[in-house]
Design an enzyme around this catalytic site. Structure first.
Site, PDB file in Angstrom:
ATOM      1  N   ALA A  70       2.669  -2.215  -1.415  1.00 17.72           N
ATOM      2  CA  ALA A  70       2.280  -0.853  -0.800  1.00 17.72           C
ATOM      3  C   ALA A  70       2.417   0.246  -2.445  1.00 17.72           C
ATOM      4  O   ALA A  70       2.733   1.019  -2.739  1.00 17.72           O
ATOM      5  CB  ALA A  70       3.286  -0.205   0.098  1.00 17.72           C
ATOM      6  N   GLY A  96       2.118  -4.220   6.678  1.00 17.60           N
ATOM      7  CA  GLY A  96       2.312  -3.899   8.054  1.00 17.60           C
ATOM      8  C   GLY A  96       1.282  -2.287   8.106  1.00 17.60           C
ATOM      9  O   GLY A  96       1.145  -1.536   7.145  1.00 17.60           O
ATOM     10  N   GLY A 110      -0.979  -5.033  -6.420  1.00 18.15           N
ATOM     11  CA  GLY A 110      -1.393  -6.522  -5.644  1.00 18.15           C
ATOM     12  C   GLY A 110      -1.234  -7.331  -6.760  1.00 18.15           C
ATOM     13  O   GLY A 110      -1.226  -7.236  -8.782  1.00 18.15           O
ATOM     14  N   ARG A 111      -1.555  -8.566  -6.197  1.00 16.03           N
ATOM     15  CA  ARG A 111      -0.999  -9.714  -7.327  1.00 16.03           C
ATOM     16  C   ARG A 111      -1.627 -10.836  -6.611  1.00 16.03           C
ATOM     17  O   ARG A 111      -2.102 -10.663  -5.767  1.00 16.03           O
ATOM     18  CB  ARG A 111       0.557 -10.342  -7.331  1.00 16.03           C
ATOM     19  CG  ARG A 111       1.394  -9.658  -7.872  1.00 16.03           C
ATOM     20  CD  ARG A 111       2.006  -8.498  -6.651  1.00 16.03           C
ATOM     21  NE  ARG A 111       2.910  -9.725  -5.923  1.00 16.03           N
ATOM     22  CZ  ARG A 111       3.579 -10.191  -6.423  1.00 16.03           C
ATOM     23  NH1 ARG A 111       4.221 -10.555  -7.631  1.00 16.03           N
ATOM     24  NH2 ARG A 111       3.795 -11.491  -5.239  1.00 16.03           N
ATOM     25  N   ASP A 167       3.229  -9.471   4.847  1.00 10.60           N
ATOM     26  CA  ASP A 167       4.152  -9.954   4.050  1.00 10.60           C
ATOM     27  C   ASP A 167       5.190 -10.291   4.116  1.00 10.60           C
ATOM     28  O   ASP A 167       5.932 -11.448   3.216  1.00 10.60           O
ATOM     29  CB  ASP A 167       4.158  -8.827   2.320  1.00 10.60           C
ATOM     30  CG  ASP A 167       4.107  -7.761   2.423  1.00 10.60           C
ATOM     31  OD1 ASP A 167       4.907  -7.273   4.047  1.00 10.60           O
ATOM     32  OD2 ASP A 167       4.150  -6.751   1.549  1.00 10.60           O
ATOM     33  N   ASN A 201      14.498  -2.719   9.225  1.00  8.69           N
ATOM     34  CA  ASN A 201      13.546  -1.913   8.250  1.00  8.69           C
ATOM     35  C   ASN A 201      15.213  -0.918   7.077  1.00  8.69           C
ATOM     36  O   ASN A 201      16.201  -0.369   8.182  1.00  8.69           O
ATOM     37  CB  ASN A 201      12.347  -1.231   7.791  1.00  8.69           C
ATOM     38  CG  ASN A 201      11.842  -1.896   8.480  1.00  8.69           C
ATOM     39  OD1 ASN A 201      11.470  -2.888   9.426  1.00  8.69           O
ATOM     40  ND2 ASN A 201      10.465  -2.006   7.863  1.00  8.69           N
TER      41      ASN A 201
END
Length: 494
Positions: free
Chosen positions: A13, A85, A16-17, A240, A298
């Protein structure tokens, strides 16, 4: 014949990779070929993700991975995309994005759950889906959607949206689909009754497919431009955390903590667990790969710390992560504590102010010095983890014997050790790139490299060395746990 390589695109969030990976005999190779950032920004009245930037950066990373594969003289078998998500993009009939996706931290869903419960009782939604109530779940975002859904041809969650632009194929992968809170837990398909009663048109949703589904090749123009002709796009666990758990060689009786921006704490099960007690503790039954369920909760996670670091940087203060951890580890006392899952920490204008407001409400003094605040956050997270693990034991009857810590937060040896101390469980850490590993393992199973996920996980165990943290007995830990429990109780009973 040389063992093939796999490309994993892992989107968090905000960053990125793109990795190139190999899992040949005796090999667990992960090469980071591209990293990029894409903070959400205010646009057209909402906090939005810059999807064009995200997609162009992915293409750039795929090109780098392709070039690197040629240097290895090894073929690339497939690529897979995972992300966080709940967030989605809306497409028009021509397959164009109507607007940039809204970020889950946008405030449009503040009252969405109350509106939803006027249509369907909370308990009935949980009984149908088994998913925890978070006001940014896709179902609540759609209730708050400003776009006229009658104009929409398709809704795709972010990794599915990327796969659509890569392949032209429109599907919804199961693990991420469950985070929408719109999937029937009993059938694994969209809950069409729930959607109808909520006023959400089911026609905009694509068919759900399981993790490991080979979607097909890249669009010819993209494949030719990047030198990836013949490379298949496979849906891993596109959520993820589903990929992270897929990559974790979990021992029997072990829980996991996927530690990052969010911390997800749970166990892997073969069936959902849906009852009033689970609902009351707001646990979730998210889809896992190959018939598993991620029974978890979470916790706000290292987001709190990263937001504080951002504020310190704006003040011109030193915020080197390694230096802060070293200084934190030298302080033995556990003084102030917070309840990390306070909703005020979701996206406050100032995280430091939000922390000090909670400290004042719980009769504790304010703090602002970086080392002290960092220690406060790490200490509080460890005791929150321990509390959630205790609840997992109670809800499931599981006899937990250890906890596997996954993700970037696993680099925090101070937090790892205190988690072991607070929970009384041996903690095992080190697989920082668990999400990338799981993404690649599912691709490797789909391509026939491994016969099963169990075999793939054994490959990780045989080719990776974990670090263990044994719990230490301490009156200091016991006293701090008691103080934390009092603070937590104030918020859980509010």
């Amino acid at each position: 014949m040389l063992s093939p390589l796999y490309i994993a695109v892992d989107l968090g969030a905000g960053s990125g990779r793109v990795f190139l990976g190999g899992v040949g005999p005796g090999e667990l190779m992960l090469e980071d070929v591209h990293r990029f950032k894409y903070p959400p920004t205010e646009k057209d009245g909402h906090l939005r993700w810059p999807f064009g930037t995200i997609f162009s950066e992915i293409l750039f990373g795929l090109g780098r991975a392709s070039a690197r594969g040629r240097e290895f003289h090894r073929p690339i078998a497939s690529l897979g995309v995972d992300s966080w998500g709940v967030d989605y993009g809306l497409l028009d009939p021509d397959g164009n994005l109507i607007a940039e996706p809204v970020c889950y931290r946008d405030d449009r869903t503040v009252d969405a759950m109350a509106k939803a419960f006027q249509k369907i009782p909370r308990s009935e939604i949980f009984e149908k889906t088994g998913i925890q109530f978070l006001n940014f779940n896709t179902i609540f975002q759609l209730i708050s959607e400003s776009t006229d859904l009658e104009r929409v041809d398709r809704l795709l969650l972010l990794p599915d949206l990327i796969n659509f632009f890569l392949t032209g194929i429109s599907v919804s992968e199961y693990t991420n689909s469950t985070t929408t809170q719109m999937v029937d837990a009993a059938t694994g398909d969209w809950d069409f009754d729930l959607l109808s009663r909520m006023g959400i048109p089911s026609r905009i949703l694509s068919p759900i497919v399981p993790a490991g589904t080979v979607l097909g090749p890249l669009r010819p123009a993209i494949a030719a431009e990047l030198g990836l002709e013949g490379v298949q796009v496979t849906a891993p666990g596109t959520h993820d955390t589903a990929s992270a758990i897929a990559g974790a060689p979990l021992n029997e009786g072990w829980a996991y903590i996927s530690s990052g921006t969010w911390s997800l704490i749970g166990i892997e099960r073969t069936a959902t667990l849906i009852n009033a007690e689970v609902e009351g503790f707001n646990f979730t039954n998210e889809g896992g790969v190959y018939g598993t369920t991620r029974f978890l909760k979470n916790v706000m996670g290292l987001w709190i710390f990263e937001r504080c670091r951002r504020e310190w940087e704006q003040m011109g203060m030193e915020t080197d992560y390694g230096s802060l951890l070293q200084d934190v580890a030298e302080i033995e006392a556990i003084d102030s504590l917070i309840f990390p899952d306070d909703q005020r920490f979701l996206n406050p204008p100032s995280m430091l102010d939000a922390i000090n407001r909670q400290l004042a409400e719980t009769g504790q003094g304010g703090i602002d010095e970086p080392v002290a605040v960092s220690k406060l956050i790490f200490d509080s997270l460890a005791f929150r983890y321990a509390s959630v693990l205790t609840t997992i034991r109670s809800l499931t009857g599981a006899n937990l014997s250890g906890v596997q810590i996954l993700g970037g937060g696993g680099r925090n040896r101070y937090l790892n050790q205190l988690t072991a101390d607070a929970s009384g469980l041996t903690a095992r850490a080190g697989l920082v790139e668990a999400t990338v590993v799981g993404n690649i393992l599912v691709q490797a199973v789909a391509s026939g490299r491994f016969a099963s996920l169990s075999e793939a996980r054994r490959h990780v165990t045989d080719n990776f060395e974990f670090e263990e943290f044994k719990p230490r007995d301490s009156l200091r830990i016991v006293a701090a746990a008691e103080r934390y429990a009092e603070i937590e109780a104030q918020f859980l009973t509010a």
